[in-house]
Scaffold this motif. Structure first.
Motif, short mmCIF file in Angstrom:
data_model
loop_
_atom_site.label_atom_id
_atom_site.label_comp_id
_atom_site.label_asym_id
_atom_site.label_seq_id
_atom_site.Cartn_x
_atom_site.Cartn_y
_atom_site.Cartn_z
N ASP A 236 0.80 -1.23 0.00
CA ASP A 236 0.00 0.00 0.00
C ASP A 236 0.84 1.27 0.00
N ASP B 165 -0.74 -2.84 -4.35
CA ASP B 165 -0.89 -1.39 -4.36
C ASP B 165 0.43 -0.65 -4.17
N HIS C 163 -2.96 -9.67 -0.58
CA HIS C 163 -3.17 -8.23 -0.47
C HIS C 163 -4.17 -7.96 0.66
N HIS D 223 -3.78 -3.67 2.53
CA HIS D 223 -5.06 -3.22 2.01
C HIS D 223 -5.92 -2.39 2.96
N ASN E 42 -5.63 -4.00 -5.27
CA ASN E 42 -6.86 -3.64 -5.96
C ASN E 42 -6.69 -2.43 -6.85
MN LIG Z 1 -5.56 -2.11 -1.46
#
Ligand SMILES: [Mn+2]
Length: 244
Positions: free
Chosen positions: A7, A40, A114, A195, A79
């Motif tokens: 992230d 991410d 994730h 995440h 994502n």
């Molecule tokens: Mn994420």
């Protein structure tokens, strides 16, 4: 030594976080044998043909340099950057890994993800995820011109930010029952994920067995974090900008 991050959400809007990550790759990360990026890394990724854009060139070059220096880098989709593909991996000298990923070391067993796939209570997001993570969606999206893809990605991000603002908590969390099942299915291995942007170390008791779940921190303009496995234990390490 193995390092884990997630992230970072790097984009032109986050020059501080990008600088932190470039410093990390050139410095701290070089003391490790392996680096796992659990999704991410990028705020958006609209296709590997966008790799040469100024937003990405320095990051790809830094990954490549660290990889060439002997750091084994593995990247998992998040994502946001689920369209990272083989051309990116080849240019950056990294290995794309799919989730869940079992990491077995001589000393310990980990399972890496994730994290978004377990956020089952977020029905709206799960519908979106099911739609965009199909080969058909990928090929249809990647067939569009770059400018059009960029506009679509910006629209998606705006919609996601708007829906986050409407909720009590900005980020959804993992569903407890699904998480227990996940831990059971993966042999009670220590679970590391990102995440949720809610860094914490959770103790689960599953079938009478103690299982740890480490949630990685997201990165900010003036602060990053990596999780360190030194062969005996996990610990968090804060990364701050170098004095210039
Ligand atoms: Mn994420």
């Amino acid at each position: 030594m193995i390092l884990f991050v997630a992230d970072l959400h790097l984009s032109p809007r986050t020059p501080g976080a990008t600088a932190l990550f470039l410093d990390f790759l050139a410095g701290r990360a070089r003391q490790a044998s392996a680096l796992y990026i659990l999704g991410d890394l990028f705020e958006t990724w609209i296709g590997d043909d966008d790799i040469a854009s100024p937003d990405h060139a320095a990051i790809v070059a830094a990954l490549r340099a660290a990889s060439d220096a002997g750091l084994a880098i593995s990247i998992m989709h998040g994502n946001r950057d689920f369209l990272l593909g083989d051309a990116f991996a080849a240019a950056a000298g990294v290995r794309l890994i799919s989730e869940p990923y079992i990491l077995s070391t001589a000393e310990w067993q980990f399972v890496l993800a994730h994290g978004d796939a377990l956020c089952l209570d977020d029905a709206e997001y799960m519908r979106f995820r099911a739609e965009v993570r199909t080969p058909a969606w990928h090929s249809a999206f990647l067939a569009r011109p770059l400018a059009e893809r960029r506009a679509i990605a910006d629209g998606m991000r705006a919609a996601s930010e708007a829906s986050q603002r409407q909720r009590n908590t900005p980020y959804s969390d993992l569903q407890p029952a699904a998480t227990e099942d996940f831990l059971r299915q993966h042999g009670y291995a220590t679970f590391i994920h990102g995440h949720t942007h809610q860094p914490a170390t959770h103790d689960h008791i599953v079938d009478g067995i103690h299982v740890e779940r480490w949630v990685l921190a997201d990165w900010h303009e003036d602060r990053g974090e990596c999780l360190v496995w030194d062969g005996e234990a996990l610990h968090r390490e804060v990364l701050v900008p170098a004095a210039r």
